[in-house]
Write a protein that holds these residues in place. Structure first.
Motif, PDB file in Angstrom:
ATOM      1  N   ALA A   1      54.130  35.242 -42.528  1.00 40.22           N
ATOM      2  CA  ALA A   1      54.813  36.271 -41.744  1.00 40.22           C
ATOM      3  C   ALA A   1      54.160  37.628 -41.996  1.00 40.22           C
ATOM      4  CB  ALA A   1      56.294  36.324 -42.125  1.00 40.22           C
ATOM      5  N   PRO A   2      54.109  38.501 -40.976  1.00 39.39           N
ATOM      6  CA  PRO A   2      53.577  39.850 -41.177  1.00 39.39           C
ATOM      7  C   PRO A   2      54.374  40.586 -42.243  1.00 39.39           C
ATOM      8  CG  PRO A   2      53.885  39.379 -38.839  1.00 39.39           C
ATOM      9  CD  PRO A   2      54.543  38.266 -39.590  1.00 39.39           C
ATOM     10  N   PRO A   3      53.735  41.439 -43.017  1.00 40.39           N
ATOM     11  CA  PRO A   3      54.476  42.187 -44.035  1.00 40.39           C
ATOM     12  C   PRO A   3      55.524  43.085 -43.392  1.00 40.39           C
ATOM     13  CG  PRO A   3      52.278  43.110 -43.713  1.00 40.39           C
ATOM     14  CD  PRO A   3      52.321  41.821 -42.958  1.00 40.39           C
ATOM     15  N   PRO A   4      56.614  43.352 -44.091  1.00 39.45           N
ATOM     16  CA  PRO A   4      57.659  44.207 -43.512  1.00 39.45           C
ATOM     17  C   PRO A   4      57.129  45.607 -43.251  1.00 39.45           C
ATOM     18  CG  PRO A   4      58.047  43.826 -45.850  1.00 39.45           C
ATOM     19  CD  PRO A   4      56.943  42.914 -45.458  1.00 39.45           C
ATOM     20  N   PRO A   5      57.578  46.255 -42.191  1.00 41.79           N
ATOM     21  CA  PRO A   5      57.090  47.604 -41.887  1.00 41.79           C
ATOM     22  C   PRO A   5      57.594  48.609 -42.905  1.00 41.79           C
ATOM     23  CG  PRO A   5      58.912  47.017 -40.449  1.00 41.79           C
ATOM     24  CD  PRO A   5      58.592  45.781 -41.245  1.00 41.79           C
ATOM     25  N   ALA A   6      56.879  49.718 -42.989  1.00 38.75           N
ATOM     26  CA  ALA A   6      57.283  50.781 -43.917  1.00 38.75           C
ATOM     27  C   ALA A   6      58.599  51.404 -43.488  1.00 38.75           C
ATOM     28  CB  ALA A   6      56.187  51.835 -43.993  1.00 38.75           C
ATOM     29  N   LYS A   7      58.847  51.444 -42.178  1.00 40.81           N
ATOM     30  CA  LYS A   7      60.086  52.005 -41.648  1.00 40.81           C
ATOM     31  C   LYS A   7      60.685  51.029 -40.654  1.00 40.81           C
ATOM     32  CE  LYS A   7      58.824  56.899 -42.079  1.00 40.81           C
ATOM     33  NZ  LYS A   7      58.661  58.186 -41.334  1.00 40.81           N
ATOM     34  N   GLY A   8      61.990  51.033 -40.552  1.00 39.07           N
ATOM     35  CA  GLY A   8      62.664  50.174 -39.595  1.00 39.07           C
ATOM     36  C   GLY A   8      62.866  48.769 -40.126  1.00 39.07           C
ATOM     37  N   ASP A   9      63.473  47.936 -39.304  1.00 39.45           N
ATOM     38  CA  ASP A   9      63.779  46.558 -39.684  1.00 39.45           C
ATOM     39  C   ASP A   9      62.602  45.646 -39.378  1.00 39.45           C
ATOM     40  OD1 ASP A   9      66.582  46.843 -40.547  1.00 39.45           O
ATOM     41  OD2 ASP A   9      66.933  47.426 -38.458  1.00 39.45           O
ATOM     42  N   SER A  10      62.589  44.515 -40.059  1.00 37.53           N
ATOM     43  CA  SER A  10      61.569  43.496 -39.828  1.00 37.53           C
ATOM     44  C   SER A  10      62.124  42.445 -38.874  1.00 37.53           C
ATOM     45  CB  SER A  10      61.154  42.836 -41.137  1.00 37.53           C
ATOM     46  OG  SER A  10      60.415  41.651 -40.895  1.00 37.53           O
TER      47      SER A  10
ATOM     48  N   ASN B   1      54.711  46.886 -34.040  1.00 38.66           N
ATOM     49  CA  ASN B   1      53.274  46.991 -33.834  1.00 38.66           C
ATOM     50  C   ASN B   1      52.782  45.670 -33.247  1.00 38.66           C
ATOM     51  OD1 ASN B   1      53.319  45.211 -35.965  1.00 38.66           O
ATOM     52  ND2 ASN B   1      52.473  46.635 -37.453  1.00 38.66           N
ATOM     53  N   THR B   2      51.465  45.511 -33.170  1.00 36.50           N
ATOM     54  CA  THR B   2      50.902  44.320 -32.531  1.00 36.50           C
ATOM     55  C   THR B   2      51.339  43.042 -33.230  1.00 36.50           C
ATOM     56  OG1 THR B   2      48.977  45.579 -31.796  1.00 36.50           O
ATOM     57  CG2 THR B   2      48.757  43.185 -31.839  1.00 36.50           C
ATOM     58  N   ASP B   3      51.271  43.011 -34.563  1.00 36.73           N
ATOM     59  CA  ASP B   3      51.634  41.805 -35.306  1.00 36.73           C
ATOM     60  C   ASP B   3      53.097  41.430 -35.082  1.00 36.73           C
ATOM     61  OD1 ASP B   3      49.136  41.365 -36.314  1.00 36.73           O
ATOM     62  OD2 ASP B   3      49.489  42.420 -38.200  1.00 36.73           O
ATOM     63  N   MET B   4      53.977  42.439 -35.114  1.00 40.81           N
ATOM     64  CA  MET B   4      55.399  42.154 -34.931  1.00 40.81           C
ATOM     65  C   MET B   4      55.668  41.654 -33.521  1.00 40.81           C
ATOM     66  SD  MET B   4      58.787  44.589 -35.465  1.00 40.81           S
ATOM     67  CE  MET B   4      58.426  44.924 -37.183  1.00 40.81           C
ATOM     68  N   ARG B   5      55.012  42.255 -32.530  1.00 43.80           N
ATOM     69  CA  ARG B   5      55.213  41.803 -31.153  1.00 43.80           C
ATOM     70  C   ARG B   5      54.743  40.365 -30.969  1.00 43.80           C
ATOM     71  NH1 ARG B   5      54.257  47.322 -29.914  1.00 43.80           N
ATOM     72  NH2 ARG B   5      52.006  47.038 -30.006  1.00 43.80           N
ATOM     73  N   GLN B   6      53.605  40.023 -31.572  1.00 44.72           N
ATOM     74  CA  GLN B   6      53.103  38.657 -31.447  1.00 44.72           C
ATOM     75  C   GLN B   6      54.046  37.655 -32.100  1.00 44.72           C
ATOM     76  OE1 GLN B   6      49.148  38.929 -33.100  1.00 44.72           O
ATOM     77  NE2 GLN B   6      48.237  39.549 -31.160  1.00 44.72           N
ATOM     78  N   ALA B   7      54.555  37.993 -33.284  1.00 42.76           N
ATOM     79  CA  ALA B   7      55.494  37.103 -33.968  1.00 42.76           C
ATOM     80  C   ALA B   7      56.772  36.942 -33.150  1.00 42.76           C
ATOM     81  CB  ALA B   7      55.814  37.640 -35.362  1.00 42.76           C
ATOM     82  N   ALA B   8      57.286  38.049 -32.603  1.00 42.83           N
ATOM     83  CA  ALA B   8      58.508  37.987 -31.806  1.00 42.83           C
ATOM     84  C   ALA B   8      58.299  37.178 -30.525  1.00 42.83           C
ATOM     85  CB  ALA B   8      58.974  39.406 -31.461  1.00 42.83           C
ATOM     86  N   GLN B   9      57.135  37.352 -29.905  1.00 43.79           N
ATOM     87  CA  GLN B   9      56.871  36.593 -28.677  1.00 43.79           C
ATOM     88  C   GLN B   9      56.823  35.093 -28.957  1.00 43.79           C
ATOM     89  OE1 GLN B   9      53.908  37.877 -25.614  1.00 43.79           O
ATOM     90  NE2 GLN B   9      52.826  36.018 -26.225  1.00 43.79           N
TER      91      GLN B   9
END
Length: 236
Positions: A128-137, A75-83
Motif C-alpha cells: 500500500a502507498p505510504p500514508p500522506p503527511a496530511k489528511g486521511d489515507s 496524489n497519483t498513487d492514492m488515486r490509482q489505489a482508490a481506482q
C-alpha cells in the motif's frame, strides 16, 4: 507552499549537479568521466520525474461517511489505489443486486471473501502507498470496510451456510431456513458499502462514480423493450 519549496530545492540540486558535471568535463576532457556523469544525470532526471509524477496534482477530496467525515489529499498513487479498489467492488456482489429467488448464496459469500482478501493483501504485504503527511489515507477507509462491514457479515453467515451444506449435501439453497434472512442482511450490507465505494471512486477522480453502480439507461431500455418478431419466433 511546502511542495513549491520542495520543487525549488530539487531544481537547485539538479542545477548544481549539471554545473559540477559541466565544469568537471571542461577541466578533464575525459571520455570516461563524461559517460559516468551522463549516466548519473540520467538517473537524477528519472528519479526527479518520478518524484514529481507521484507528488503533483494533489486534489483534496472531502467525504461524509456514516458517522464520520474524512479528508484526502489525493496524489497519483492514492488515486490509482482508490481506482483499483473501486472497480474491485463495483464488479462484485458487494454492490450488485441479488434479487430474491435468483443467484447463488455460496457464490455471493465467496465473492465477498475474495473482495475482503483483495483489500487486505496490500495492507499486510506493505504494497500500500505510504500514508500522506496530511489528511486521511485511503486505506483507513478500507479498514472501516474490512473491520466493520465485510468481516462481521462473513463471520456470521459463512459458518451458517456451511453448516446447512454439510447437513444437507446436494440440497438446493432455497431450502435453507435462513435464505431470506441472508438476502435481507446482504441488501443491508450493500447499502452500507455503497457510500464507501462511491467515496473510493471520488478519490480516484472517476466522474460520477455512482453511475457505475447502477444499470445504464441503455440497459434498462433494452431490458424493458419487447423482443423483435424474428427473435420471438426464434425463441419458440
Amino acid at each position: 507552499m511546502a511542495w513549491t519549496a520542495a520543487r525549488a530545492a530539487l531544481a537547485g540540486l539538479l542545477g548544481a549537479v549539471v554545473g559540477i558535471a559541466a565544469y568537471s568535463i571542461s577541466q578533464t576532457g575525459g571520455q570516461r568521466l563524461s559517460i559516468v556523469v551522463g549516466a548519473l544525470l540520467g538517473v537524477a532526471v528519472v528519479l526527479g520525474a518520478d518524484l514529481y509524477r507521484r507528488s503533483v496534482q494533489l486534489t483534496e477530496v472531502r467525504l461524509v461517511l456514516p458517522g464520520s467525515e474524512m479528508t484526502f489529499r489525493a496524489n497519483t498513487d492514492m488515486r490509482q489505489a482508490a481506482q483499483r479498489m473501486f472497480f474491485q467492488a463495483a464488479t462484485r456482489v458487494a454492490t450488485r443486486p441479488l434479487e430474491d429467488g435468483s443467484g447463488n448464496l455460496r457464490e455471493a459469500l465467496t465473492s465477498l471473501k475474495t473482495l475482503f482478501d483483495l483489500y487486505r493483501e496490500p495492507l499486510e504485504s506493505g504494497a500500500a502507498p505510504p500514508p500522506p503527511a496530511k489528511g486521511d489515507s485511503v486505506h483507513e477507509l478500507v479498514l472501516d470496510i474490512l473491520n466493520f462491514e465485510l468481516a462481521p457479515f462473513l463471520a456470521k453467515w459463512h459458518p451458517r451456510l456451511r453448516a446447512f451444506e454439510e447437513a444437507h449435501p446436494g440440497q438446493d439453497e432455497s431450502a435453507w431456513p435462513e435464505n431470506a434472512a441472508f438476502r435481507e442482511e446482504l441488501r443491508t450490507l450493500q447499502d452500507n458499502l455503497r457510500p464507501y465505494v462511491i467515496g473510493l471512486g471520488e478519490i480516484a477522480g472517476i466522474r460520477d462514480p455512482e453511475r457505475h453502480l447502477r444499470r445504464s439507461a441503455w440497459y434498462a431500455a433494452r431490458a424493458s423493450s419487447p423482443l423483435p418478431r424474428q427473435q420471438k419466433d426464434a425463441a419458440r
